[in-house]
Design a protein around this motif. Structure first.
Motif, PDB file in Angstrom:
ATOM      1  N   ALA A 168       0.830  -1.205   0.000  1.00  0.00           N
ATOM      2  CA  ALA A 168       0.000   0.000   0.000  1.00  0.00           C
ATOM      3  C   ALA A 168       0.861   1.249   0.000  1.00  0.00           C
ATOM      4  CB  ALA A 168      -0.919   0.004   1.227  1.00  0.00           C
ATOM      5  N   LEU A 169       0.422   2.229  -0.802  1.00  0.00           N
ATOM      6  CA  LEU A 169       1.052   3.550  -0.829  1.00  0.00           C
ATOM      7  C   LEU A 169      -0.029   4.577  -0.563  1.00  0.00           C
ATOM      8  CD1 LEU A 169       3.717   5.109  -1.371  1.00  0.00           C
ATOM      9  CD2 LEU A 169       2.985   5.299  -3.761  1.00  0.00           C
ATOM     10  N   PHE A 170       0.179   5.433   0.433  1.00  0.00           N
ATOM     11  CA  PHE A 170      -0.798   6.440   0.805  1.00  0.00           C
ATOM     12  C   PHE A 170      -0.288   7.808   0.383  1.00  0.00           C
ATOM     13  CE2 PHE A 170      -1.382   2.953   3.858  1.00  0.00           C
ATOM     14  CZ  PHE A 170      -2.722   2.663   3.615  1.00  0.00           C
ATOM     15  N   GLY A 171      -1.098   8.515  -0.419  1.00  0.00           N
ATOM     16  CA  GLY A 171      -0.696   9.806  -0.952  1.00  0.00           C
ATOM     17  C   GLY A 171      -1.344  10.959  -0.213  1.00  0.00           C
ATOM     18  N   MET A 172      -0.649  12.105  -0.227  1.00  0.00           N
ATOM     19  CA  MET A 172      -1.211  13.302   0.390  1.00  0.00           C
ATOM     20  C   MET A 172      -0.710  14.540  -0.335  1.00  0.00           C
ATOM     21  SD  MET A 172       1.010  13.557   3.928  1.00  0.00           S
ATOM     22  CE  MET A 172       2.790  13.337   3.950  1.00  0.00           C
ATOM     23  N   GLY A 173      -1.470  15.624  -0.175  1.00  0.00           N
ATOM     24  CA  GLY A 173      -1.053  16.896  -0.708  1.00  0.00           C
ATOM     25  C   GLY A 173      -0.021  17.553   0.185  1.00  0.00           C
ATOM     26  N   GLY A 174       0.374  18.778  -0.193  1.00  0.00           N
ATOM     27  CA  GLY A 174       1.400  19.493   0.553  1.00  0.00           C
ATOM     28  C   GLY A 174       0.844  20.247   1.741  1.00  0.00           C
ATOM     29  N   ALA A 175       1.595  21.226   2.191  1.00  0.00           N
ATOM     30  CA  ALA A 175       1.244  21.955   3.411  1.00  0.00           C
ATOM     31  C   ALA A 175      -0.109  22.653   3.315  1.00  0.00           C
ATOM     32  CB  ALA A 175       2.334  22.977   3.737  1.00  0.00           C
ATOM     33  N   GLU A 176      -0.567  22.986   2.105  1.00  0.00           N
ATOM     34  CA  GLU A 176      -1.848  23.655   1.944  1.00  0.00           C
ATOM     35  C   GLU A 176      -3.021  22.685   1.974  1.00  0.00           C
ATOM     36  OE1 GLU A 176      -1.906  26.200  -1.422  1.00  0.00           O
ATOM     37  OE2 GLU A 176      -0.274  27.470  -0.722  1.00  0.00           O
ATOM     38  N   ARG A 183      -3.615  15.149   5.920  1.00  0.00           N
ATOM     39  CA  ARG A 183      -2.184  14.894   5.998  1.00  0.00           C
ATOM     40  C   ARG A 183      -1.829  14.068   7.243  1.00  0.00           C
ATOM     41  NH1 ARG A 183       1.733  17.440   3.434  1.00  0.00           N
ATOM     42  NH2 ARG A 183       2.921  17.759   5.366  1.00  0.00           N
ATOM     43  N   ASN A 184      -2.454  14.386   8.340  1.00  0.00           N
ATOM     44  CA  ASN A 184      -2.175  13.641   9.563  1.00  0.00           C
ATOM     45  C   ASN A 184      -2.613  12.179   9.449  1.00  0.00           C
ATOM     46  OD1 ASN A 184      -1.129  15.948  10.752  1.00  0.00           O
ATOM     47  ND2 ASN A 184      -3.030  16.475  11.798  1.00  0.00           N
ATOM     48  N   ALA A 185      -3.748  11.957   8.804  1.00  0.00           N
ATOM     49  CA  ALA A 185      -4.220  10.581   8.614  1.00  0.00           C
ATOM     50  C   ALA A 185      -3.246   9.790   7.753  1.00  0.00           C
ATOM     51  CB  ALA A 185      -5.607  10.585   7.983  1.00  0.00           C
ATOM     52  N   VAL A 186      -2.778  10.396   6.654  1.00  0.00           N
ATOM     53  CA  VAL A 186      -1.849   9.690   5.773  1.00  0.00           C
ATOM     54  C   VAL A 186      -0.523   9.415   6.481  1.00  0.00           C
ATOM     55  CG1 VAL A 186      -0.453   9.923   3.665  1.00  0.00           C
ATOM     56  CG2 VAL A 186      -2.892  10.490   3.626  1.00  0.00           C
ATOM     57  N   ALA A 187      -0.033  10.380   7.248  1.00  0.00           N
ATOM     58  CA  ALA A 187       1.209  10.162   7.994  1.00  0.00           C
ATOM     59  C   ALA A 187       1.039   9.008   8.981  1.00  0.00           C
ATOM     60  CB  ALA A 187       1.607  11.444   8.728  1.00  0.00           C
ATOM     61  N   ALA A 211       3.844  17.851  -3.045  1.00  0.00           N
ATOM     62  CA  ALA A 211       4.083  18.985  -2.157  1.00  0.00           C
ATOM     63  C   ALA A 211       3.307  20.241  -2.533  1.00  0.00           C
ATOM     64  CB  ALA A 211       5.572  19.284  -2.093  1.00  0.00           C
ATOM     65  N   SER A 212       3.047  20.434  -3.813  1.00  0.00           N
ATOM     66  CA  SER A 212       2.408  21.681  -4.244  1.00  0.00           C
ATOM     67  C   SER A 212       0.894  21.563  -4.377  1.00  0.00           C
ATOM     68  CB  SER A 212       3.002  22.120  -5.586  1.00  0.00           C
ATOM     69  OG  SER A 212       2.911  21.075  -6.546  1.00  0.00           O
ATOM     70  N   SER A 213       0.325  20.419  -4.023  1.00  0.00           N
ATOM     71  CA  SER A 213      -1.105  20.207  -4.265  1.00  0.00           C
ATOM     72  C   SER A 213      -1.924  20.268  -2.990  1.00  0.00           C
ATOM     73  CB  SER A 213      -1.335  18.847  -4.935  1.00  0.00           C
ATOM     74  OG  SER A 213      -1.387  17.809  -3.965  1.00  0.00           O
ATOM     75  N   GLN A 214      -3.242  20.378  -3.166  1.00  0.00           N
ATOM     76  CA  GLN A 214      -4.202  20.208  -2.095  1.00  0.00           C
ATOM     77  C   GLN A 214      -4.921  18.878  -2.319  1.00  0.00           C
ATOM     78  OE1 GLN A 214      -6.500  23.770  -1.083  1.00  0.00           O
ATOM     79  NE2 GLN A 214      -4.986  25.050  -2.098  1.00  0.00           N
ATOM     80  N   HIS A 215      -6.148  18.759  -1.828  1.00  0.00           N
ATOM     81  CA  HIS A 215      -6.849  17.474  -1.857  1.00  0.00           C
ATOM     82  C   HIS A 215      -7.114  16.985  -3.284  1.00  0.00           C
ATOM     83  CE1 HIS A 215      -9.217  14.236  -0.199  1.00  0.00           C
ATOM     84  NE2 HIS A 215     -10.297  14.620  -0.849  1.00  0.00           N
ATOM     85  N   GLY A 216      -7.498  17.877  -4.165  1.00  0.00           N
ATOM     86  CA  GLY A 216      -7.859  17.468  -5.531  1.00  0.00           C
ATOM     87  C   GLY A 216      -6.677  17.374  -6.463  1.00  0.00           C
ATOM     88  N   ALA A 217      -5.655  16.644  -6.082  1.00  0.00           N
ATOM     89  CA  ALA A 217      -4.406  16.596  -6.849  1.00  0.00           C
ATOM     90  C   ALA A 217      -4.582  16.004  -8.241  1.00  0.00           C
ATOM     91  CB  ALA A 217      -3.353  15.801  -6.078  1.00  0.00           C
TER      92      ALA A 217
END
Length: 263
Positions: free
Chosen positions: A203-211, A217-221, A236-242
């Protein structure tokens, strides 16, 4: 065998025979069409995307809860497997990620690797924060009209101004997905639908950046740290709708998921 009746599919063959197959699962108030730009950037793979039951081209197939969407995905993966595809990667965005995880838990042999980009898991304690209130809280009551819930959800996830910019036809089309959206949201409010710690599929879990939203982000971490053998991938440069805003980077996420099947 075949695909589940009544569902709308978008399929594209890989450039070479025997190419890995990727099945893409969209999130709430979304559709298969939103993956088009990502699909164009993955010529090396066969790709299948579909409108989940109750959404867009699959509205006529009725509305189901998370368990129903998991059952649909398992049927789709079985059909893909029957065609001799290998490896098979199931990748979901948002609630689509919950569908993918649920399918991998229900039948670990259904696919060879999975990816989930910011899957909501409120039962783990990761929820959208409310300013000035750090106490345990209940859920906001649903609007009586599913169409109103659509407007509220769209405005929260995108923006009120983006909703206002939609044409009357565009707003009506979104409102028609209201019953499916409500079913999605209610599926996340009850008891945990599965134990993600029991995953055995890579499994690989993806997340957006700081925005991107902190609860995503906390769930994915957390998932990357606690699910055995899992890893994380950040755009890193994306939000939820990457998949919409950063299709090149989301395509890289897809490739990284497929690579984990070989690893």
């Amino acid at each position: 065998m075949g695909y589940p009746a009544g569902l709308h599919f978008i399929e594209r063959l890989g450039a070479a025979a025997g190419a890995p197959t990727v099945v893409l699962v969209h999130g709430s108030l979304d559709r298969a069409e939103s993956f088009r730009r990502v699909m164009r950037r993955l010529p090396e793979f066969a790709v299948v995307a579909y409108d989940r039951r109750g959404y867009q081209g699959s509205r006529g197939a009725g509305v189901v809860d998370l368990g129903g969407h998991i059952a649909d995905l398992l049927e789709i993966l079985a059909e893909v497997r029957s065609r001799g595809a290998a490896p098979i990667a199931a990748i979901g965005h948002s609630v689509g990620g919950d569908v993918v995880i649920g399918a991998a838990l229900a039948d670990p042999r259904a696919c060879d690797t999975i990816g989930a980009f910011e899957p909501p898991m409120p039962w783990l304690g990761f929820r959208r924060p409310q300013p000035g209130d750090d106490r345990p809280r209940g859920w906001t009551p649903m609007a009586e009209d599913p169409g109103q819930e659509v407007e509220r959800f769209f405005s929260r996830m995108v923006s009120p101004s983006a909703w206002a910019r939609l044409s009357a036809e565009g707003q009506a089309g979104r409102r028609a997905d209201g019953p499916a959206l409500v079913a999605d949201l209610l599926s996340l409010r009850g008891e945990p639908p599965f134990s993600v710690m029991d995953l055995t599929v890579p499994a690989l879990f993806g997340m957006g950046g700081a925005e991107s939203a902190s609860h995503h982000r906390n769930a994915v971490a957390w998932l990357g740290s606690h699910v055995p053998g899992a890893a994380t991938f950040e755009i890193a440069s994306s939000q939820h709708g990457a998949h919409l805003s950063h299709p090149d980077h989301f395509a890289d996420f897809v490739r990284a998921v497929v690579e984990r099947a070989a690893a």
